[in-house]
Design a protein around this motif. Sequence first.
Motif, PDB file in Angstrom:
ATOM      1  N   ASN A  36       0.282  40.443 -17.167  1.00 19.37           N
ATOM      2  CA  ASN A  36      -0.478  40.090 -18.372  1.00 19.37           C
ATOM      3  C   ASN A  36      -1.984  40.041 -18.123  1.00 19.37           C
ATOM      4  N   ILE A  37      -2.411  40.600 -16.984  1.00 13.52           N
ATOM      5  CA  ILE A  37      -3.826  40.612 -16.633  1.00 13.52           C
ATOM      6  C   ILE A  37      -4.341  42.050 -16.725  1.00 13.52           C
ATOM      7  N   SER A  38      -5.477  42.232 -17.375  1.00 15.42           N
ATOM      8  CA  SER A  38      -6.052  43.570 -17.460  1.00 15.42           C
ATOM      9  C   SER A  38      -7.570  43.485 -17.444  1.00 15.42           C
ATOM     10  N   ARG A  39      -8.180  44.563 -17.009  1.00  9.55           N
ATOM     11  CA  ARG A  39      -9.640  44.672 -16.990  1.00  9.55           C
ATOM     12  C   ARG A  39     -10.002  46.089 -17.423  1.00  9.55           C
ATOM     13  N   THR A  40     -11.024  46.216 -18.251  1.00  7.28           N
ATOM     14  CA  THR A  40     -11.403  47.520 -18.773  1.00  7.28           C
ATOM     15  C   THR A  40     -12.794  47.896 -18.298  1.00  7.28           C
ATOM     16  N   LEU A  84      -0.657  48.468 -12.125  1.00  7.01           N
ATOM     17  CA  LEU A  84      -0.526  48.222 -10.691  1.00  7.01           C
ATOM     18  C   LEU A  84       0.709  47.393 -10.367  1.00  7.01           C
ATOM     19  N   ARG A  85       1.175  47.530  -9.133  1.00  7.15           N
ATOM     20  CA  ARG A  85       2.339  46.767  -8.673  1.00  7.15           C
ATOM     21  C   ARG A  85       1.940  45.393  -8.139  1.00  7.15           C
ATOM     22  N   ASN A  86       0.671  45.221  -7.810  1.00  7.88           N
ATOM     23  CA  ASN A  86       0.212  43.982  -7.184  1.00  7.88           C
ATOM     24  C   ASN A  86      -1.010  43.435  -7.918  1.00  7.88           C
ATOM     25  N   PRO A  87      -1.298  42.161  -7.765  1.00  6.57           N
ATOM     26  CA  PRO A  87      -2.514  41.592  -8.366  1.00  6.57           C
ATOM     27  C   PRO A  87      -3.749  42.294  -7.824  1.00  6.57           C
ATOM     28  N   PHE A  88      -4.824  42.241  -8.579  1.00  7.06           N
ATOM     29  CA  PHE A  88      -6.054  42.895  -8.166  1.00  7.06           C
ATOM     30  C   PHE A  88      -7.244  42.006  -8.491  1.00  7.06           C
ATOM     31  N   SER A  89      -8.329  42.248  -7.802  1.00 11.46           N
ATOM     32  CA  SER A  89      -9.591  41.577  -8.129  1.00 11.46           C
ATOM     33  C   SER A  89     -10.624  42.656  -8.342  1.00 11.46           C
ATOM     34  N   PHE A  90     -11.451  42.457  -9.348  1.00 12.17           N
ATOM     35  CA  PHE A  90     -12.447  43.467  -9.690  1.00 12.17           C
ATOM     36  C   PHE A  90     -13.651  42.772 -10.283  1.00 12.17           C
ATOM     37  N   GLU A  91     -14.757  42.768  -9.545  1.00 13.71           N
ATOM     38  CA  GLU A  91     -15.919  42.008  -9.982  1.00 13.71           C
ATOM     39  C   GLU A  91     -17.148  42.872 -10.189  1.00 13.71           C
ATOM     40  N   ARG A  92     -16.930  44.170 -10.380  1.00 12.67           N
ATOM     41  CA  ARG A  92     -18.076  45.037 -10.599  1.00 12.67           C
ATOM     42  C   ARG A  92     -18.462  45.078 -12.075  1.00 12.67           C
ATOM     43  N   GLU A  93     -19.582  45.761 -12.361  1.00 14.59           N
ATOM     44  CA  GLU A  93     -20.041  45.867 -13.738  1.00 14.59           C
ATOM     45  C   GLU A  93     -19.040  46.669 -14.561  1.00 14.59           C
TER      46      GLU A  93
END
Length: 251
Positions: A36-40, A84-93
């Motif tokens: 339930n987590i997404s980033r665009t 994705l199959r695993n959690p992710f972290s994404f902190e870019r612009e």
Amino acid sequence: MSEKIRILRYIEGKTFPDNDEIVIEEPLKLTISYKNISRTIYIMRTPIDDKELAIGFLFTQGIIKKLEDVEDVIQDKNSITVILRNPFSFERELLVNSSCGICGNPTLVKILSRKFDIKVNRDILMQIPKKMINLQKIFLETGGLHAAGIFDSNGNPIFIEEDVGRHNAVDKAIGKLLLSNMDSSNLILQVSGRVGYEIAEKAAIVGFPIISAISAPTTSAVELCDFVGISLVGFVRGNKLNIYTHPERII
């Protein structure tokens, strides 16, 4: 991908209406999703090979470590979702500009120095730019695209990718390499423009032993290539080239 427009052309003191082919640049909506987590992210790019661009981008940004980390890819016009199959972290612009890629990002990738066995004749390196430009279909129509090519040690082309963004073209080529499950340790990354830190970083993450460029590198690119063991070659034009790091591979 291009479109024809009417222009006024000026040649040798004469002005006349004409048609011109202009490269298409459109935003790609890239959504990264896990449960339930997404980033665009929006990437300005040439609308071809979006899947390769997405996979290569996620890999070089450290969001995926291998192709198996991707569960599914859902594509639509100017939109792609990578599940994705695993959690992710994404902190870019959120916006990635086609001309500067991930410029300004302070995160540094920790890369251990590698050893490579490949050796390439300098005459082969000087032939690669001409080979690549002859395979740049859209550039030959428009004159308005960057390219990234992956070549073997004999100068044979493996993948050629085009985009309005230098970084996008590199990500597309890397995406194709990953999707083809090929080893990068005996291959050459050729780029159509300059080599900045971000392109050198992408090459280092994937494990290319040689980067060859038509234009100049930046100081940070030279420092990174020297540290991780990449041979960096620039100003490869005609019968000339400059070797900036690890000359032992260029014979």
